[in-house]
Design a protein around this motif. Sequence first.
Motif: not given
Length: 638
Positions: A489-506
Amino acid sequence: MYKTMVDVFENSFRLYADRIAFRWRNKDGQFEEMTYREAEEISHALGVGLINLGVKAKSHVGLIADVSHLWTLTDIAIQLIGAVDVPRGTDSTADELAYILNHSGSDVVFVHHAGEIEKIEKGLKKIKKKGKIKIKKFIVMDDEVPKKYARKAIAWSSLIDKGRQIIEKNGKEAKEAQKRRTKVKPEDLSTIIYTSGTTGEPKGVMTMHSNFASQISIVPKIVQFEPDESGLTLLPPWHVFGRITEYLFLSVGASITYTDIKHIGEDLKNIKPTYVPAVPRIWEGVYNKIMQGVRKSGKENIFNFFQKISLAYLAHKNRIENKENLYKKRPIFIDIPLKFVSFIMMLLLLPLKKLGDVLVFKKVLAATGGRMKASISGGGALPEYVDKFFASIGIKILEGYGMTETSPVISVRRPERVVLGTVGPPIPQTEIRLIDLDGNDVTNIVGAKGTLHVRGPQVMKGYYKNPKKTREVLSPDGWMNTGDLVRINIYGEISIVGRSKDTIVLIGGENVEPTPIEEKLKESPYIDHVMCVGQDQKTIGALIVPNEEMLAEFVKKHNIAGESLKDWIQDKQVQALYKSEISRLINLENGFKSFERVTDFRLLTKPFEKGDELNNTLKVKRHVVTEKYKDLIEDMYK
């Protein structure tokens, strides 16, 4: 700055000799205590005893035990003599233990109970490779050594007594122990921790003394640990999160009380801890227990009302204090009016918030002992609804982020700045960069999603005997690929979105991160665990483990036939309930895209269990679940 863990331990022993280091329940259920002075004497004697057994500097020593002061004292003893411990819990399978001990070359092994000896030997017999490790000696930590193991095993206390005898005579092993302390270097290994990851065979993470020492030099200042802290823990120290929290407490002279699921409620009230570290699954359990109590009391509507008031008040307060998770800075002509509105709303909400604190939340806070400064969450992402719940009742959670390979802390929320939805900014001396799925560096694009790479003094040396896997995640210039998708974010704080290897590709090419969907679904009181599926399919599906207790109430209320979960999940009303819960939670209004909707599901009769579907930090082993339920998944997409 500390250079080695020997520096850390010696400093604490010197400065806090008469303070309480450990508190634990004995076999009679009564608490016993140990000072730092006593801990130093025991760990030194144990180290001398190990040298007498033939343990050399840089030797690998197995440590197969559960959370207790015995584990920590043994760990300290091993490191003080320049050896390297190889830890694992007693809930590990025979095959896991055999693989780890054989791969690491650990020929002296501590076990919590003698029963682990049989398990290890059974696992080792299955290994057919030449050069298989042969265990020279087992040390049984609960001191109960059956006669059949008299030649191959020694009691923990007997080894300490042997060390004491040598120290009294100023024997050569005692001199050697003191000499080794001075020879431990920052680049020497402190431990080899075998990951119990969600995919594949365990990898031995080589953690150096400098890795842990850097964390001890940095993190206590960030989380504001003081010598008068009281820590309450049930985390397994053979997992790096549990281990580092114990090190942090010890480094400032705090006391550590060991508890368990059975006694944690009682111990919170009586011990009155200031900090409680736990993994997200435990916080979910606490949340569910509180909410079940609220429902049974018939005061759910009152509780929910005051929780909404508290969250609204907190949201306005955070806006005024710039503690929002923003990815775009608001123009000043919008920001100032919004903050003025928030100020007015805070004044209006304050009386109701105070009333809720007194009538509702005071009892919950009293159950924590009344001294808790903050709780610490790590080892996985804290679900948003759990995060908001504890914030609303006044319990501050310092959620951190890291991995075994980074010893583990990469980032953590600051006590003075708890921003919901984030894991705080990176700790000092940690460099970060984000690489998107196309390989572009998007570090300087605020809000961009990318795989996080880190570089700093906490990054591991590599995977033991596995240069190929090391090269896959660690670049020659020290950048570690975490595999985690994040936003900053704009304050330099991290948010976890997921795992790149967990990504499901439809099949249509849409990339779906399953974690946000799964965490949202777990907000349902009827869902205990869930795993999304759908790789190369048209839509997302879900495997759901029902919350059996809540479902039983539903079944009773609606007069549904059947005596067990196996019967209930076939019922049309139950199926309709879960379909309704999915629709209620996964929709456009809650921020999910149309292709992220769960179109089908299957209810499972077996709960996800640690060591099977869950790893040791209670994360779902996706490959295991996928293989186990492949027929159900295939049936979902027929």
